[in-house]
Every structure is written in structure tokens, then in C-alpha cells.
Write a protein that holds these residues in place. Structure first.
Motif, short mmCIF file in Angstrom:
data_model
loop_
_atom_site.label_atom_id
_atom_site.label_comp_id
_atom_site.label_asym_id
_atom_site.label_seq_id
_atom_site.Cartn_x
_atom_site.Cartn_y
_atom_site.Cartn_z
N LEU A 322 34.48 48.39 42.35
CA LEU A 322 34.40 49.02 43.66
C LEU A 322 33.23 48.44 44.46
O LEU A 322 33.34 48.20 45.67
CB LEU A 322 34.23 50.54 43.50
N LYS A 325 34.19 45.09 45.86
CA LYS A 325 35.04 45.20 47.04
C LYS A 325 34.19 45.46 48.29
O LYS A 325 34.40 44.82 49.34
CB LYS A 325 36.06 46.33 46.84
N LEU A 341 41.34 46.99 51.89
CA LEU A 341 41.23 48.22 51.10
C LEU A 341 42.60 48.79 50.77
O LEU A 341 42.85 49.25 49.66
CB LEU A 341 40.39 49.25 51.87
N SER A 344 44.16 46.69 48.07
CA SER A 344 43.56 46.98 46.76
C SER A 344 44.06 48.31 46.21
O SER A 344 44.32 48.45 45.01
CB SER A 344 42.03 46.99 46.87
N TRP A 471 39.26 54.14 47.85
CA TRP A 471 39.66 52.95 48.62
C TRP A 471 40.43 53.38 49.87
O TRP A 471 40.24 52.81 50.95
CB TRP A 471 40.53 52.04 47.75
#
Length: 692
Positions: A322, A325, A341, A344, A471
Motif C-alpha cells: 500500500l 502504491k 487506484l 489496483s 484503495w
């Protein structure tokens, strides 16, 4: 003087009348056939009495009697079918004279639930009507019996009472005793007249028994009991009422895996307002559809799934991904954060759908399943080690992966502009999450693996949704990412921090391979994983890079040092696990409990992060560590690091699909008590005390 004489005369008359009344009552009581109230000195909360309540009934050929039981405080005794955790009272009357038969009648019981164990019986007081049939009505009868009576609160006691009752054929009876007898008989279920049986079906596949009953008066607040059969225990039922029809579903448990109730003869007791009736019936085999009230339960399971997936994000195996990202989004264009996002999050959902499909295929093939079982395979751990190590070294700048220009052009011109990388990142996070058993996760996965394919897919969808939730929230509120500082040197430091976190993950994965690789190779690879990032930082930044590298290694070492202190400090926990662990043996547990022992079961694995947290935080800390060394405690450990069918079967038998799993057995917990996934000192100590 005369008044004084009259006073004493009246006083003497009153005393005389009182004495005569006492003698009269005493004579009546003395003539009542009764054992008197008996109380065992070693167990004073319980009193019992056997009393004849009327004369011999020549028409029906029996002596009426009451077996009266009085229980103090919260003590209770059991019905003829006691349920999951009790035993029924019993009478041994072989020593009786001129007694041919005893009809022991059982009043309607109550249901009790303690720590998930369902029992049926009586609290405070109960009167059992007995009908004692003589062999020869012209001869004197003496009822001589030994009553074995269980009584329980959080502990159970078996007490024997010797009952000796000479029966009197010409006993005139007593109004109060006769009333008590009739009241007790009125509480005994009668042969069915209002209630009729529509169907009685046994589904062996689901281990369920369904009863459909009709009541011409309609149902209000029904309670249904089924007399236990050999090796079969009936749980708290679920009900569906439709006017006069009542659908009842029992989950049946047994030590016998081959239990089959087809053609079994059973007794059904139906209770409702103003109704208590018994039916005798024979079971027929058949397939049962899910009950309609299973939907709310499924809703709770889906909620558990979402919560379990959400909590996975803060596990140390997922948090670095996380962070990666967020780091990549800060490095990119600030006005293009939503799509990566979402892609993902889709990768996470896709992974859980693929896992569900994989589970279904294995289920249909008859394979053994469990959450995180891929970490039992060295090849899978090696692959994950390679991926995390490459990601980590890439963040430290050791190398930079560049795709060929033609491939870059092809990806850029595809729909989605190369969003496959974001999807893979979400899938990668899911793979790293599988060794973590967050709270709520184990319950959801266990139900999924034991349910229909549709329910399994729904639950895994809930797990994916929970894990993808952060996310999705970041995509919904991208301003959170835009609020981060502008790109600068701080981003390099953040990148190194995430690289350090992934390096720690790589070292952990490497430790799981130590049994396969050997100690020498493991230490050599660990040294290489540490030296390469340090060399890269020196190459890029010189002395400043060396400083940052050493600071990172010190941070990593500090974290390892804290963990080491947590396992070595005498105030926190012992130097190492010196508890007398024995291999898990499910068959041996009942034997140890019968011998008065307590059994503490720990199912764990080297790759299970939550298991290690439980050890460091609870089981290797006092007071739990000292309590587990008590003389009456047997420690059993199931090591699931490598595939083990016996441990998998044990988990499935306890409705678990993942670990950690801890369970406590003992005289006070003969059926066992499963502890929560995340252990706490207070709950472990309470369970150990309860098991005594």
C-alpha cells in the motif's frame, strides 16, 4: 387467687392442645413413606427425597411416588437427553424387593447454553413422578435404589444417594403430596393428539435432521426436543413457522464420521403455550434445501469477510505494498491518481475471485483446503522471495527495470494505457496477505469452505472488497494524495523506507526457507540481501548514502532487537520456548480430560505472522507462560508449516480454515473452548481457569 388459678389452667389447656396437635402431625409425617431429605456432606447445594404420594392404584397396578430434587443458587441437573455437555440422572433399583418395573416420567426441561455448549435440564427444583409396579400386588414391596445425580454450574459434580422406601399399599395419602404429584404429572408431555408429523428427514451430506410438524391450534412459541441416539447429539434447532406448520432443523454432531440416522426410531417432544406432547417416529433419508432464515446469518458472515479483508491492509505483509502504491502516485501526475487506484482495487478483487475458483476446483477434487496453505510449499515461498527482493533492490536503486521500447509502445497504445501493472500490484498485495489471519477472516473463510459454491464466491468477494476498501476510498477522495508535499528529496527517503519494509518481508520469507536451504545458505542469502542495498546507496550517494544505509539497517536491527527482547526478557517472556509441547493428537485429548488434565492446543506455522505475534505477546509471557507449566496441563502443538492432513482435518472439524487456532479442554470444558484469533492474556488465563 382464683384469677391466677384460671390463668394457669387455661395455659395448661393450651399447651396440652398444642402438644396433641404436634403429636398428631408428627404421627402423620412419621407414617408417610419417605426417605426424608438427603444431602451429601461433600456437596451441600443439592437435596433429594423420594416419597410415596398415595395408596397403591390397583386398576393401573402401581404405587405413585415423587423423586424430588432441590438445587441451590445456579446449580442445575439434566433431562433424560442432556445435550452436548451433560449426562442424565440414573436409578439403579436392582436391590428392590417385589418391584417389577419403574416408570420414570420426565417433566418438560429448559435449554441452557454455556460457552456455546447446549444442554437440557432443570434449575432450582424438579419433581419426577415415578410409577412403581410391584411383581406381586399381594406382597410387601420395598423400593431400594441408588440415584446417581449430576449437578452443574461452571463445574459438574456426580453424587450418589441411597434411597430406601418401604411401600404401603394402604397409605391414605396426604393432600399436599397428592397435589404435588398431580402438578408434576401435568408437566410431563403426553402422547400426541394435537400435534401431527408431516415429515422427518435426515440429510447425511449436511448432517442435518428436519422435522415438519402440524398443530391444529397454530404455533406461538414452540420448543422442540429430540431424544438423543447413540453417537448423535442434536444442537439448538432453527425454526420456520407457517400458520399451523412448523419446520425445525437440527444440526447433528457425532464422534462417528459415518453417522447415519436413516430408519432410526426417535422420540420428538413438542412444547408450546398450553401444549406438551410426544411423538414416536422413524427417520427417512433425503436431501434438504437451505432454510430461509439462513440469510441473516450469511449477512453477518459477509460482514466478517469485509472486516477481515479490511484489517489485512495493516498487516506487516501487506502494508509495504500500500505504501508503494502511494509512493508511485506521488511520483506521477497529480491529476491522474484515481485510475491507478481503481485498477489496483480490481487486481485485489480479481485475486480473491481466482482464489475462490481455485478453492472450488480443489473442493470438487477432494483436496484438503486452508487459508495460507500455499505457504507450505517451498517453491511458492521462493517465488515470493524473488519478487519482494527484486522490488526492494529496485527501490534502493540497484537496478532499474526497463521494458523494450516496442513493448512500451504496445502497452501504451492498448486500452487502459498499461494499467495491467496496477492490476498486478493489487494481486501481489493479495498474495502477500494470505499468511495473515486477521480477526474475522478465519470465521469467514471457514464458512466459505464449508458452504455452497455460491456462498463461497460471495464470501471471497466480501474479503476482496474489504481489502480493496482503502484503495477505493483513496480513489474516491484523491485530495488526500494531492495533499502530500511536492516532489523532492523527501520522496527518495520515503522510497528507501518502503524498500526497507520490503527487505524485511524478504528476510522473513527467507527464514521460512531455512529448513529447505540449510542454515549456511540462508545466512549467505540474508547477508547478500543486506549488502546489496547498502552498496547501491554508497555507489549513488557516497558517504551520505552510507549514512542513510546504516541508519536503515540500524532501524531494521532495532525492530529485530525489540522482538528479540520480547522473547528473551524475563519480565516479558522466557529466553526461548521451553514449554513441553507434544504433537497434536485429537484422540488423546478426551483421554487426558477424563484423567482430570487440562489440554492447551496450539495450531501454528512458521509462516503465520499472527501466530508469532500471539507467542511473543501472550503465550511466552507471564503469567500465561508460567500457567502453561502447571502439572495438570498437557500442551499439544500442531505444526502446519508443512502440509499435514491430520492437522487440516482437525481444523475443519472445528470449523476453521486458517491459523492461528488455540483451544482449551479440561474437566470444566470437556467439549473444548476455541480462543479468539488474536490472543489476550486475560482470556487465555480465564479459559485455563474455566477448564479446571
Amino acid at each position: 387467687m382464683n384469677r391466677l388459678t384460671q390463668f394457669f389452667s387455661r395455659l395448661g389447656l393450651a399447651s396440652l392442645m398444642a402438644s396433641l396437635l404436634a403429636l398428631c402431625c408428627g404421627s402423620v409425617l412419621a407414617n408417610t413413606p419417605s426417605t426424608g431429605w438427603q444431602q451429601a456432606p461433600e456437596h451441600p447445594p443439592v437435596q433429594v427425597r423420594l416419597v410415596q404420594t398415595g395408596p397403591y392404584d390397583s386398576e393401573q397396578n402401581y404405587y405413585p411416588a415423587l423423586l424430588q430434587v432441590r438445587l441451590a443458587d445456579d446449580w442445575k441437573t439434566y433431562w433424560r437427553s442432556p445435550g452436548e455437555g451433560g449426562i442424565a440422572p440414573r436409578l439403579n433399583w436392582e436391590a428392590s424387593e417385589n418391584v417389577a418395573k419403574v416408570n420414570w416420567q420426565w417433566p418438560v426441561p429448559e435449554r441452557f447454553s454455556l460457552l456455546g455448549i447446549e444442554t437440557q435440564g432443570y434449575k432450582h427444583e424438579v419433581d419426577f413422578p415415578l410409577q412403581l409396579t410391584p411383581t406381586d400386588s399381594d406382597k410387601v414391596s420395598t423400593f431400594s435404589a441408588n440415584l446417581t445425580l449430576p449437578s452443574c454450574t461452571t463445574v459438574c459434580v456426580l453424587t450418589d444417594y441411597h434411597l430406601q422406601l418401604p411401600l404401603q399399599a394402604d397409605f391414605a395419602g396426604d393432600e399436599q403430596l397428592s397435589h404435588d404429584y398431580q402438578q408434576a404429572v401435568a408437566k410431563v408431555p403426553r402422547s400426541a393428539s394435537l400435534v401431527s408429523l408431516t415429515s422427518l428427514t435426515w440429510d447425511k451430506a449436511s448432517q442435518q435432521l428436519e422435522i415438519i410438524l402440524n398443530n391444529e391450534r397454530g404455533w406461538q412459541q414452540p420448543a422442540i426436543y429430540v431424544d438423543e441416539l447413540d453417537e448423535a447429539i442434536f444442537s439448538q434447532p432453527t425454526f420456520t413457522i407457517n400458520d399451523e406448520q412448523l419446520q425445525v432443523r437440527f444440526q447433528v454432531s457425532s464422534w462417528n464420521d459415518e453417522l447415519n440416522l436413516d430408519q432410526a426410531a426417535i422420540v420428538i417432544t413438542a412444547i408450546d403455550t398450553g401444549l406438551a406432547e410426544e411423538l414416536h417416529a422413524t427417520v427417512s433419508a433425503g436431501a434438504l434445501a437451505p432454510m430461509t432464515d439462513a440469510v441473516p446469518a450469511l449477512g453477518w458472515i459477509l460482514l466478517y469477510a469485509v472486516l477481515g479483508g479490511l484489517i489485512l491492509n495493516i498487516m506487516p505483509c501487506v502494508l509495504p505494498v500500500l505504501g508503494l502504491k502511494l509512493n508511485s502516485l506521488v511520483l506521477g501526475e497529480r491529476n491522474q491518481v484515481r485510475a491507478p487506484l481503481l485498477w489496483s482495487a480490481f487486481g485485489i478483487m480479481l485475486s480473491f475471485w481466482l482464489l475462490a475458483a481455485f478453492m472450488l476446483v480443489l473442493t470438487w477434487s477432494g483436496a484438503q483446503l486452508g487459508w495460507g496453505i500455499q505457504f507450505q510449499q517451498p517453491a511458492f515461498i521462493g517465488f515470493m522471495l524473488l519478487v519482494t527482493a527484486l522490488f526492494s533492490l529496485n527501490l534502493f536503486g540497484l537496478f532499474e527495470v526497463r521494458l523494450p521500447s516496442r513493448l512500451n509502445t504496445w502497452l501504451a497504445t492498448r486500452p487502459g494505457h498499461g494499467n495491467g501493472g496496477h492490476v498486478l500490484q493489487g494481486m501481489f498485495a493479495t498474495l502477500l496477505a494470505t499468511p495473515c489471519s486477521a480477526p474475522f477472516l478465519g470465521t469467514a473463510v471457514a464458512v466459505a469452505l464449508a458452504s455452497s459454491p455460491l456462498v463461497l464466491v460471495a464470501i471471497f468477494t466480501g474479503l476482496g472488497l474489504g481489502m480493496a476498501l482503502p484503495w477505493l476510498l483513496l480513489a474516491l477522495f484523491p485530495s488526500v494524495i494531492r495533499a502530500l508535499p511536492k516532489p523532492g528529496l523527501w520522496m527518495e527517503k520515503v522510497k528507501w523506507l518502503f524498500g526497507l519494509m520490503l527487505l524485511a518481508t524478504s528476510l522473513w520469507l527467507l527464514s521460512l526457507l531455512s529448513f529447505t536451504l540449510g542454515t549456511g545458505i540462508t545466512w549467505a542469502l540474508a547477508a547478500l540481501l543486506i549488502v546489496l542495498p547498502l552498496w547501491s546507496l554508497i555507489r549513488q550517494y557516497g558517504a551520505r548514502g552510507l549514512l542513510f544505509g546504516l541508519a536503515g539497517l540500524l532501524l531494521l536491527g532495532a525492530v529485530a532487537g525489540i522482538a528479540a527482547f520480547a522473547t528473551q526478557s524475563k519480565w516479558v517472556s522466557p529466553i526461548k520456548d521451553e514449554l513441553n509441547w507434544q504433537p497434536l493428537d485429537a484422540d488423546r485429548i478426551a483421554v487426558e480430560v477424563a484423567a482430570g488434565k487440562r489440554v492447551f492446543v496450539d495450531v501454528t506455522a512458521d509462516w503465520c505472522i499472527t501466530c508469532q505475534a500471539n507467542k511473543i505477546g501472550v503465550t511466552l509471557r507471564d503469567p500465561v507462560y508460567s500457567a502453561l507449566q502447571a502439572d495438570d496441563i498437557v500442551l499439544m502443538r500442531g505444526d502446519w508449516t508443512r502440509p499435514n492432513s491430520a492437522i487440516t482435518d482437525y481444523l475443519h472439524a472445528n470449523q476453521r480454515a486458517g491459523i492461528p487456532f488455540n483451544q482449551v479442554f479440561g474437566p470444566g470444558l470437556p467439549q473444548g473452548k476455541a480462543l479468539e484469533v488474536l490472543l489476550t492474556t486475560n482470556k487465555v488465563m480465564a479459559a485455563l481457569d474455566e477448564a479446571k
